[in-house]
Design an enzyme around this catalytic site. Structure first.
Site, mmCIF file in Angstrom:
data_model
loop_
_atom_site.group_PDB
_atom_site.id
_atom_site.type_symbol
_atom_site.label_atom_id
_atom_site.label_comp_id
_atom_site.label_asym_id
_atom_site.label_seq_id
_atom_site.Cartn_x
_atom_site.Cartn_y
_atom_site.Cartn_z
ATOM 1 C CB SER A 37 -0.627 -0.067 1.583
ATOM 2 O OG SER A 37 -2.288 1.061 1.259
ATOM 3 C CG ASP A 39 -6.567 -2.484 -3.596
ATOM 4 O OD1 ASP A 39 -7.355 -2.414 -3.103
ATOM 5 O OD2 ASP A 39 -5.085 -3.067 -3.583
ATOM 6 C CG HIS A 47 -5.467 -2.781 0.287
ATOM 7 N ND1 HIS A 47 -5.032 -1.974 -0.968
ATOM 8 C CD2 HIS A 47 -4.933 -1.954 0.725
ATOM 9 C CE1 HIS A 47 -4.359 -1.505 -0.495
ATOM 10 N NE2 HIS A 47 -4.216 -1.207 0.352
#
Length: 312
Positions: A159, A254, A286
């Site tokens: 991320s 995601d 995610h």
């Protein structure tokens, strides 16, 4: 009750009286050896004046003569939550160190909003220069001096950490790290975004609005949603990425999935001479690998990462 100024649930709230409430990522795992993998773990200070630190992982039964690859990791959390000592990363990074037989340095950069961007990037670069100081023997961390192969260095992150890993690789390409050869970067569900929708992103405008607000919250002094820090396509320095190999993992469910796919296109169009591979995992959310590190898809991703880190 204090009035809320910024509500970015379920991650963080900021109240008008100055109080900050982080609703996730506040847990702490002590820096003790992992009993399941035998990986040794310790925390070190890099720059106490700015509270910059890192967590180190060393696999068991390391050959004292043979140097092993170094994996520098940047944790995720949208630049506002999580830490290198969070339970989110303990299991995953212990497994990576054990399976890949690599030293891991997980950087504990400072978080927004107390420390808005670009502070996380600057902290990460300071940490990388500290790591590089061990390549010629000047550094004082024995695990790095005794065991790290600075000709086989990799960056990785999930991320926001994937975003940081990407930008640190660009900085390596532009400024170099003396004594360090960066072989590749491994980005898991990287946090990239942009002002204009990619086909398919308009399916959930609530999610888009949340991601828009989250980036502007972490980077209030930037140039907006097309800042090169969040949109690689807008970065004139993209072709300077200082490694030869990139692997990007995206998850089918995601909201950032399309940006990961688009990142590959942007890299290839930029004139960067390396190779980039995207792996898409269907029906996953995610950073799925962090929430269930021993699940089938997470283990497949671990196997891919181990192979990546052991390429010579």
């Amino acid at each position: 009750m204090a009035e809320i100024e910024h509500d970015l649930s379920p991650l963080i709230r900021v109240y008008r009286d100055g109080r900050i409430e982080r609703m996730m990522g506040e847990g702490f795992v002590p820096p003790e050896s992992d009993p399941e993998t035998g990986v040794q773990i310790k925390d070190i200070e890099i720059d106490p004046q700015i509270n910059l630190s890192a967590r180190l992982y060393l696999p068991k039964n390391v050959d004292p003569v043979q140097k092993i690859p170094l994996f520098v990791y940047f944790h995720g959390g949208a630049f506002v939550i999580e830490s290198a000592s969070s339970p989110t990363y303990h299991k995953h990074l212990s497994m990576v160190a054990a399976e890949a037989k690599v030293i891991i340095v997980s950087i504990n950069y400072r978080l927004a909003p107390e420390y808005p961007l670009p502070i996380a990037y600057e902290d990460s670069w300071i940490a990388l220069k500290w790591i590089a100081s061990h390549a010629n023997g000047d550094g004082d961390e024995p695990w790095l001096k005794d065991h790290a192969n600075f000709n086989r260095v990799y960056f990785g992150g999930d991320s926001a950490g994937g975003n940081i890993a990407h930008h640190m690789a660009i900085r390596v390409g532009l400024e170099k790290l003396e004594g360090v050869k960066l072989d590749g970067i491994f980005l898991a569900c990287p946090y990239f975004w942009g002002k204009d929708l990619i086909d398919g992103e308009g399916e959930n405008l609530f999610v888009k609005d949340f991601i828009d607000k989250l980036w502007l919250f972490a980077n209030p002094n930037g140039s907006g949603l097309d800042d090169p820090m969040i949109n690689p396509e807008k970065d004139p320095k993209l072709c300077s990425l200082g490694c030869e190999k990139v692997v990007v993992y995206v998850a089918g469910k995601d909201a950032l999935r399309l940006r990961g796919l688009y990142y590959k296109e942007a890299l290839e169009k930029s004139g960067w001479p390396g190779t980039v591979e995207v792996v898409e995992v269907k029906d996953e959310e995610h950073v799925f690998h962090l929430f269930a590190p021993e699940a089938e898809n997470a283990m497949a991703m671990l196997k891919k990462l181990v192979s990546f880190l052991n390429q010579s």
